[in-house]
Design a protein around this motif. Structure first.
Motif, PDB file in Angstrom:
ATOM      1  N   ILE A 137       0.841  -1.203   0.000  1.00 57.08           N
ATOM      2  CA  ILE A 137       0.000   0.000   0.000  1.00 57.08           C
ATOM      3  C   ILE A 137       0.874   1.251   0.000  1.00 57.08           C
ATOM      4  CG2 ILE A 137      -1.809   1.277   1.200  1.00 57.08           C
ATOM      5  CD1 ILE A 137      -2.703  -1.456   0.153  1.00 57.08           C
ATOM      6  N   PHE A 179     -14.686   6.993  -5.906  1.00 55.51           N
ATOM      7  CA  PHE A 179     -13.471   6.283  -5.521  1.00 55.51           C
ATOM      8  C   PHE A 179     -12.727   5.751  -6.743  1.00 55.51           C
ATOM      9  CE2 PHE A 179     -15.568   5.446  -1.214  1.00 55.51           C
ATOM     10  CZ  PHE A 179     -14.897   6.509  -0.628  1.00 55.51           C
ATOM     11  N   VAL A 201      -8.855   6.687  -7.554  1.00 57.33           N
ATOM     12  CA  VAL A 201      -7.817   5.699  -7.876  1.00 57.33           C
ATOM     13  C   VAL A 201      -7.179   6.025  -9.224  1.00 57.33           C
ATOM     14  CG1 VAL A 201      -7.391   3.274  -8.454  1.00 57.33           C
ATOM     15  CG2 VAL A 201      -8.830   3.845  -6.490  1.00 57.33           C
ATOM     16  N   LYS A 221      -5.337  -0.540  -7.827  1.00 56.98           N
ATOM     17  CA  LYS A 221      -6.222  -0.673  -6.676  1.00 56.98           C
ATOM     18  C   LYS A 221      -5.552  -1.421  -5.523  1.00 56.98           C
ATOM     19  CE  LYS A 221     -10.631  -0.762  -9.184  1.00 56.98           C
ATOM     20  NZ  LYS A 221     -11.841  -1.572  -9.453  1.00 56.98           N
ATOM     21  N   SER A 222      -4.729  -2.375  -5.864  1.00 57.56           N
ATOM     22  CA  SER A 222      -4.071  -3.192  -4.844  1.00 57.56           C
ATOM     23  C   SER A 222      -3.093  -2.401  -3.993  1.00 57.56           C
ATOM     24  CB  SER A 222      -3.343  -4.370  -5.493  1.00 57.56           C
ATOM     25  OG  SER A 222      -2.377  -3.908  -6.423  1.00 57.56           O
ATOM     26  N   SER A 223      -2.751  -1.191  -4.448  1.00 53.84           N
ATOM     27  CA  SER A 223      -1.822  -0.343  -3.691  1.00 53.84           C
ATOM     28  C   SER A 223      -2.551   0.763  -2.936  1.00 53.84           C
ATOM     29  CB  SER A 223      -0.793   0.291  -4.643  1.00 53.84           C
ATOM     30  OG  SER A 223       0.018  -0.692  -5.241  1.00 53.84           O
ATOM     31  N   CYS A 224      -3.889   0.731  -2.967  1.00 56.37           N
ATOM     32  CA  CYS A 224      -4.696   1.795  -2.358  1.00 56.37           C
ATOM     33  C   CYS A 224      -5.534   1.278  -1.190  1.00 56.37           C
ATOM     34  CB  CYS A 224      -5.660   2.387  -3.391  1.00 56.37           C
ATOM     35  SG  CYS A 224      -4.886   3.102  -4.860  1.00 56.37           S
ATOM     36  N   ILE A 225      -5.801   2.160  -0.247  1.00 53.97           N
ATOM     37  CA  ILE A 225      -6.834   1.918   0.756  1.00 53.97           C
ATOM     38  C   ILE A 225      -7.716   3.156   0.838  1.00 53.97           C
ATOM     39  CG2 ILE A 225      -5.372   0.364   2.108  1.00 53.97           C
ATOM     40  CD1 ILE A 225      -5.349   2.634   4.289  1.00 53.97           C
ATOM     41  N   ILE A 226      -8.925   2.953   1.323  1.00 54.51           N
ATOM     42  CA  ILE A 226      -9.886   4.038   1.541  1.00 54.51           C
ATOM     43  C   ILE A 226     -10.241   4.069   3.019  1.00 54.51           C
ATOM     44  CG2 ILE A 226     -12.278   4.760   1.108  1.00 54.51           C
ATOM     45  CD1 ILE A 226     -11.924   3.401  -1.709  1.00 54.51           C
ATOM     46  N   ALA A 254     -16.669   1.879  -1.331  1.00 55.27           N
ATOM     47  CA  ALA A 254     -15.323   1.301  -1.367  1.00 55.27           C
ATOM     48  C   ALA A 254     -15.381  -0.172  -1.751  1.00 55.27           C
ATOM     49  CB  ALA A 254     -14.641   1.479  -0.014  1.00 55.27           C
ATOM     50  N   VAL A 272     -11.737  -1.779  -3.453  1.00 59.00           N
ATOM     51  CA  VAL A 272     -10.544  -1.219  -2.811  1.00 59.00           C
ATOM     52  C   VAL A 272     -10.633  -1.511  -1.313  1.00 59.00           C
ATOM     53  CG1 VAL A 272      -9.232   0.884  -2.321  1.00 59.00           C
ATOM     54  CG2 VAL A 272     -10.358   0.602  -4.545  1.00 59.00           C
ATOM     55  N   CYS A 310     -10.938  -1.254   2.415  1.00 60.49           N
ATOM     56  CA  CYS A 310     -11.606  -0.179   3.149  1.00 60.49           C
ATOM     57  C   CYS A 310     -11.341  -0.288   4.644  1.00 60.49           C
ATOM     58  CB  CYS A 310     -13.104  -0.207   2.903  1.00 60.49           C
ATOM     59  SG  CYS A 310     -13.988   1.146   3.723  1.00 60.49           S
TER      60      CYS A 310
END
Length: 219
Positions: free
Chosen positions: A2, A149, A153, A160-165, A176, A181, A183
């Motif tokens: 992330i 969202f 992104v 998406k695999s490198s993101c968090i919400i 989310a 993604v 969450c």
């Protein structure tokens, strides 16, 4: 790993909900309608225009939702500017500064209007920490629709695999989830009657997060 964090604003970074509540209910009085808290709670995470579209339909009002938005916005801005004790959510600014210093990309994806976001960011000097700001007023559908969202992104340039919400509302968490993604559900004391069951991680305070923990998160 992330490297990108997408923040909601109301109830996550700053507690503007009491001001929104006041402005909405002042306006409801002007419109001579009674909106119980149970109904009002279902609008958490909605953009203002979508809220008034629901209100107009529910109460069969002969009003243009866009005109209602403008009146509510005036009420909100007057209350915002005269509320001296408005503060950021405890621990939120520390987390934002820490993540920024640790090389994370930070974005905002808020259902609030751009003018409201700017008021908050100007008041608390948040602009230097965020690469992009995405407002719900740019989308025809509010959370739980994932459009806001997905746009955040895309703007981040990260997979998406490198993101968090980070979200505090049922509708935001659903958005989310729909965006696929990770969450983090922040169980804000200011966001009542929200459901966190589908969040991938639930926290009660931002001290539960840091750069190392976030980098290690996985679906």
């Amino acid at each position: 790993m992330i490297n990108t964090v997408i923040f909601d604003m109301d109830g996550v970074i700053v507690d503007t909900e009491p001001i929104h509540y006041y402005a909405y209910h002042q306006h409801f009085k002007e419109l001579n309608i009674d909106v119980p808290d149970e109904l009002y709670g279902t609008f958490t995470g909605y953009s203002t225009i979508n809220t008034y579209q629901k209100i107009v339909a529910h109460f069969q009002l002969p009003h243009d939702p866009a005109e209602l938005v403008n009146r509510k916005r005036d009420l909100f801005n007057d209350a915002f500017d005269t509320k001296p004790d408005l503060e950021l959510i405890e621990g939120a600014f520390d987390l934002i500064k820490s993540l920024h210093a640790s090389g994370f990309q930070l974005l905002l994806a808020s259902s609030s209007a751009k003018v409201t976001i700017k008021r908050v960011f100007d008041r608390f000097a948040l602009h230097p920490y965020f690469s992009h700001i995405v407002s719900g007023e740019d989308f025809p559908q509010s959370k739980p629709h994932p459009a806001i969202f997905l746009d955040a992104v895309a703007k981040s340039g990260a997979p998406k695999s490198s993101c968090i919400i980070i979200e505090d509302s049922t509708n935001g968490i659903k958005a989310a989830n729909a965006a696929a993604v990770f969450c983090v559900g922040y169980k804000s004391p200011h966001s009542l009657n929200q459901n966190y069951d589908t969040a991938d991680l639930v926290i009660n305070h931002f001290s539960e997060l840091n750069a190392e923990k976030i980098r290690a998160l996985r679906f």
